[in-house]
Design an enzyme around this catalytic site. Structure first.
Site, PDB file in Angstrom:
ATOM      1  N   ARG A  30     -14.688  14.956 -13.121  1.00 36.91           N
ATOM      2  CA  ARG A  30     -15.989  14.986 -13.946  1.00 36.91           C
ATOM      3  C   ARG A  30     -15.442  13.600 -16.065  1.00 36.91           C
ATOM      4  O   ARG A  30     -14.244  13.787 -16.046  1.00 36.91           O
ATOM      5  CB  ARG A  30     -16.077  16.436 -15.108  1.00 36.91           C
ATOM      6  CG  ARG A  30     -16.320  17.534 -14.974  1.00 36.91           C
ATOM      7  CD  ARG A  30     -17.440  18.625 -14.848  1.00 36.91           C
ATOM      8  NE  ARG A  30     -17.330  19.839 -14.212  1.00 36.91           N
ATOM      9  CZ  ARG A  30     -18.222  19.648 -13.188  1.00 36.91           C
ATOM     10  NH1 ARG A  30     -18.952  18.470 -13.157  1.00 36.91           N
ATOM     11  NH2 ARG A  30     -18.274  20.140 -12.565  1.00 36.91           N
ATOM     12  N   ASP A  31     -16.674  13.036 -15.783  1.00 38.66           N
ATOM     13  CA  ASP A  31     -16.145  12.043 -16.933  1.00 38.66           C
ATOM     14  C   ASP A  31     -16.152  12.849 -18.355  1.00 38.66           C
ATOM     15  O   ASP A  31     -16.616  13.960 -19.207  1.00 38.66           O
ATOM     16  CB  ASP A  31     -17.589  11.196 -17.660  1.00 38.66           C
ATOM     17  CG  ASP A  31     -17.729  10.684 -17.790  1.00 38.66           C
ATOM     18  OD1 ASP A  31     -17.570   8.741 -17.313  1.00 38.66           O
ATOM     19  OD2 ASP A  31     -17.013   9.971 -19.048  1.00 38.66           O
ATOM     20  N   ILE A  32     -15.099  12.710 -18.674  1.00 42.46           N
ATOM     21  CA  ILE A  32     -15.152  13.168 -20.405  1.00 42.46           C
ATOM     22  C   ILE A  32     -16.058  13.301 -21.348  1.00 42.46           C
ATOM     23  O   ILE A  32     -15.591  13.498 -22.568  1.00 42.46           O
ATOM     24  CB  ILE A  32     -13.390  12.016 -21.197  1.00 42.46           C
ATOM     25  CG1 ILE A  32     -12.343  13.381 -22.091  1.00 42.46           C
ATOM     26  CG2 ILE A  32     -13.858  10.898 -21.481  1.00 42.46           C
ATOM     27  CD1 ILE A  32     -11.076  12.408 -22.986  1.00 42.46           C
ATOM     28  N   ASN A  88     -20.842   0.214 -13.157  1.00 45.52           N
ATOM     29  CA  ASN A  88     -20.599  -1.083 -13.896  1.00 45.52           C
ATOM     30  C   ASN A  88     -19.944  -1.732 -13.965  1.00 45.52           C
ATOM     31  O   ASN A  88     -19.015  -2.146 -12.885  1.00 45.52           O
ATOM     32  CB  ASN A  88     -20.793  -0.184 -15.718  1.00 45.52           C
ATOM     33  CG  ASN A  88     -21.718   0.442 -15.608  1.00 45.52           C
ATOM     34  OD1 ASN A  88     -22.886   0.018 -15.977  1.00 45.52           O
ATOM     35  ND2 ASN A  88     -21.738   1.519 -16.470  1.00 45.52           N
ATOM     36  N   GLU A  96     -16.381  -0.180 -18.528  1.00 40.65           N
ATOM     37  CA  GLU A  96     -15.203  -0.271 -19.915  1.00 40.65           C
ATOM     38  C   GLU A  96     -13.995   0.068 -19.608  1.00 40.65           C
ATOM     39  O   GLU A  96     -12.850  -0.423 -19.956  1.00 40.65           O
ATOM     40  CB  GLU A  96     -15.523   0.924 -20.511  1.00 40.65           C
ATOM     41  CG  GLU A  96     -16.948   1.300 -21.489  1.00 40.65           C
ATOM     42  CD  GLU A  96     -17.267   2.140 -22.209  1.00 40.65           C
ATOM     43  OE1 GLU A  96     -16.699   3.155 -22.107  1.00 40.65           O
ATOM     44  OE2 GLU A  96     -17.785   1.950 -23.072  1.00 40.65           O
ATOM     45  N   VAL A  97     -13.975   0.460 -17.845  1.00 35.49           N
ATOM     46  CA  VAL A  97     -12.899   0.918 -17.369  1.00 35.49           C
ATOM     47  C   VAL A  97     -12.430   0.147 -16.121  1.00 35.49           C
ATOM     48  O   VAL A  97     -13.421   0.071 -15.062  1.00 35.49           O
ATOM     49  CB  VAL A  97     -11.669   2.508 -17.156  1.00 35.49           C
ATOM     50  CG1 VAL A  97     -10.502   2.533 -16.670  1.00 35.49           C
ATOM     51  CG2 VAL A  97     -11.947   3.430 -18.604  1.00 35.49           C
ATOM     52  N   HIS A 101     -15.415   2.915  -9.972  1.00 35.97           N
ATOM     53  CA  HIS A 101     -15.511   3.789 -10.539  1.00 35.97           C
ATOM     54  C   HIS A 101     -17.663   4.246 -10.151  1.00 35.97           C
ATOM     55  O   HIS A 101     -18.306   2.989 -10.819  1.00 35.97           O
ATOM     56  CB  HIS A 101     -15.151   4.777 -11.570  1.00 35.97           C
ATOM     57  CG  HIS A 101     -15.486   4.490 -12.825  1.00 35.97           C
ATOM     58  ND1 HIS A 101     -14.904   2.732 -13.671  1.00 35.97           N
ATOM     59  CD2 HIS A 101     -16.848   4.261 -13.923  1.00 35.97           C
ATOM     60  CE1 HIS A 101     -15.565   2.692 -14.512  1.00 35.97           C
ATOM     61  NE2 HIS A 101     -16.371   3.423 -14.399  1.00 35.97           N
ATOM     62  N   MET A 102     -17.778   4.603  -9.544  1.00 38.53           N
ATOM     63  CA  MET A 102     -18.856   5.474  -9.436  1.00 38.53           C
ATOM     64  C   MET A 102     -19.172   6.734 -10.636  1.00 38.53           C
ATOM     65  O   MET A 102     -18.384   7.765 -10.010  1.00 38.53           O
ATOM     66  CB  MET A 102     -19.326   5.839  -7.283  1.00 38.53           C
ATOM     67  CG  MET A 102     -20.930   6.462  -7.474  1.00 38.53           C
ATOM     68  SD  MET A 102     -21.361   6.345  -5.724  1.00 38.53           S
ATOM     69  CE  MET A 102     -20.978   4.693  -4.994  1.00 38.53           C
ATOM     70  N   HIS A 103     -20.376   6.616 -11.114  1.00 39.05           N
ATOM     71  CA  HIS A 103     -21.433   7.645 -12.032  1.00 39.05           C
ATOM     72  C   HIS A 103     -21.704   8.506 -11.216  1.00 39.05           C
ATOM     73  O   HIS A 103     -22.864   8.146 -10.709  1.00 39.05           O
ATOM     74  CB  HIS A 103     -21.460   7.563 -13.190  1.00 39.05           C
ATOM     75  CG  HIS A 103     -20.688   6.174 -13.937  1.00 39.05           C
ATOM     76  ND1 HIS A 103     -19.995   6.665 -15.472  1.00 39.05           N
ATOM     77  CD2 HIS A 103     -20.180   5.132 -14.051  1.00 39.05           C
ATOM     78  CE1 HIS A 103     -19.453   5.799 -16.058  1.00 39.05           C
ATOM     79  NE2 HIS A 103     -19.742   4.527 -15.139  1.00 39.05           N
TER      80      HIS A 103
HETATM   81  P1  5GP Z   1     -17.771   2.370 -17.291  1.00 43.15           P
HETATM   82  O1  5GP Z   1     -17.753   1.909 -18.802  1.00 43.15           O
HETATM   83  O2  5GP Z   1     -16.227   2.214 -17.725  1.00 43.15           O
HETATM   84  O3  5GP Z   1     -18.824   2.013 -16.094  1.00 43.15           O
HETATM   85  O4  5GP Z   1     -17.154   4.399 -17.725  1.00 43.15           O
HETATM   86  C1  5GP Z   1     -15.527   4.346 -17.554  1.00 43.15           C
HETATM   87  C2  5GP Z   1     -15.899   5.592 -17.369  1.00 43.15           C
HETATM   88  O5  5GP Z   1     -15.465   6.469 -17.537  1.00 43.15           O
HETATM   89  C3  5GP Z   1     -16.679   6.784 -19.148  1.00 43.15           C
HETATM   90  O6  5GP Z   1     -18.305   6.905 -19.163  1.00 43.15           O
HETATM   91  C4  5GP Z   1     -15.459   7.106 -19.627  1.00 43.15           C
HETATM   92  O7  5GP Z   1     -16.545   8.399 -20.903  1.00 43.15           O
HETATM   93  C5  5GP Z   1     -15.314   7.821 -18.585  1.00 43.15           C
HETATM   94  N1  5GP Z   1     -13.830   8.180 -19.181  1.00 43.15           N
HETATM   95  C6  5GP Z   1     -12.659   7.189 -19.830  1.00 43.15           C
HETATM   96  N2  5GP Z   1     -11.824   8.020 -20.526  1.00 43.15           N
HETATM   97  C7  5GP Z   1     -10.956   9.236 -19.459  1.00 43.15           C
HETATM   98  C8  5GP Z   1     -10.290   9.854 -19.342  1.00 43.15           C
HETATM   99  O8  5GP Z   1      -9.564  10.078 -19.786  1.00 43.15           O
HETATM  100  N3  5GP Z   1     -10.731  10.897 -19.013  1.00 43.15           N
HETATM  101  C9  5GP Z   1     -12.151  11.134 -18.000  1.00 43.15           C
HETATM  102  N4  5GP Z   1     -12.919  12.212 -17.489  1.00 43.15           N
HETATM  103  N5  5GP Z   1     -13.385  10.073 -18.175  1.00 43.15           N
HETATM  104  C10 5GP Z   1     -12.796   8.879 -18.850  1.00 43.15           C
END
Ligand code: 5GP
Length: 117
Positions: A30-32, A88, A96-97, A101-103
């Protein structure tokens, strides 16, 4: 050599995060900071920084991400109403990461696809 992110530590469970799914290719949790009632991240176990870095040899893992999304949507009870899968890429995409990853987001109506226009 790409730099590891926090997601590699989650895959290895060095940072304990409840996993919804894991196999030899992908991991889901799950997303944090959930942006919808259901917000799950599905990631390849291999570090691929961005979609721009994907190679043909990654196709099995990328396909697995979709089949795992389908399974988790059913597990979450959101398959029938529907959901959105988002990947993204880089700054304009809002990444951001830097471990692809796929949301999987759903559990409520999600509105228009983009909010820029
Ligand atoms: P992005 O913007 O890169 O597509 O999404 C990165 C996602 O990773 C964000 O929705 C953020 O909330 C999630 N995220 C970042 N750090 C962590 C973490 O340590 N644990 C979890 N479960 N999600 C994370």
């Amino acid at each position: 050599m790409a730099e590891e992110t926090i997601f590699s530590k989650i895959i290895r469970q060095e940072i304990p995060t409840p996993l919804l799914y894991q196999d030899d290719l992908v991991t889901a949790f799950r997303d944090i900071s959930p942006q919808a009632d259901t917000h799950i991240l599905i990631i390849p176990n291999k570090l691929i920084p961005t979609v721009n870095d994907v190679q043909e040899s990654d196709e099995l893992a990328l396909g697995r991400m979709i089949t795992v999304a389908k399974k988790l949507a059913a597990d979450e009870g959101i398959a029938e109403d529907g959901y959105r899968l988002i990947m993204n890429c880089n700054s304009h995409g809002g990444q951001e990461v830097y471990h692809i990853h796929m949301h999987l987001v759903g559990g409520q109506p999600l509105g228009r696809m983009l909010s820029i226009k």
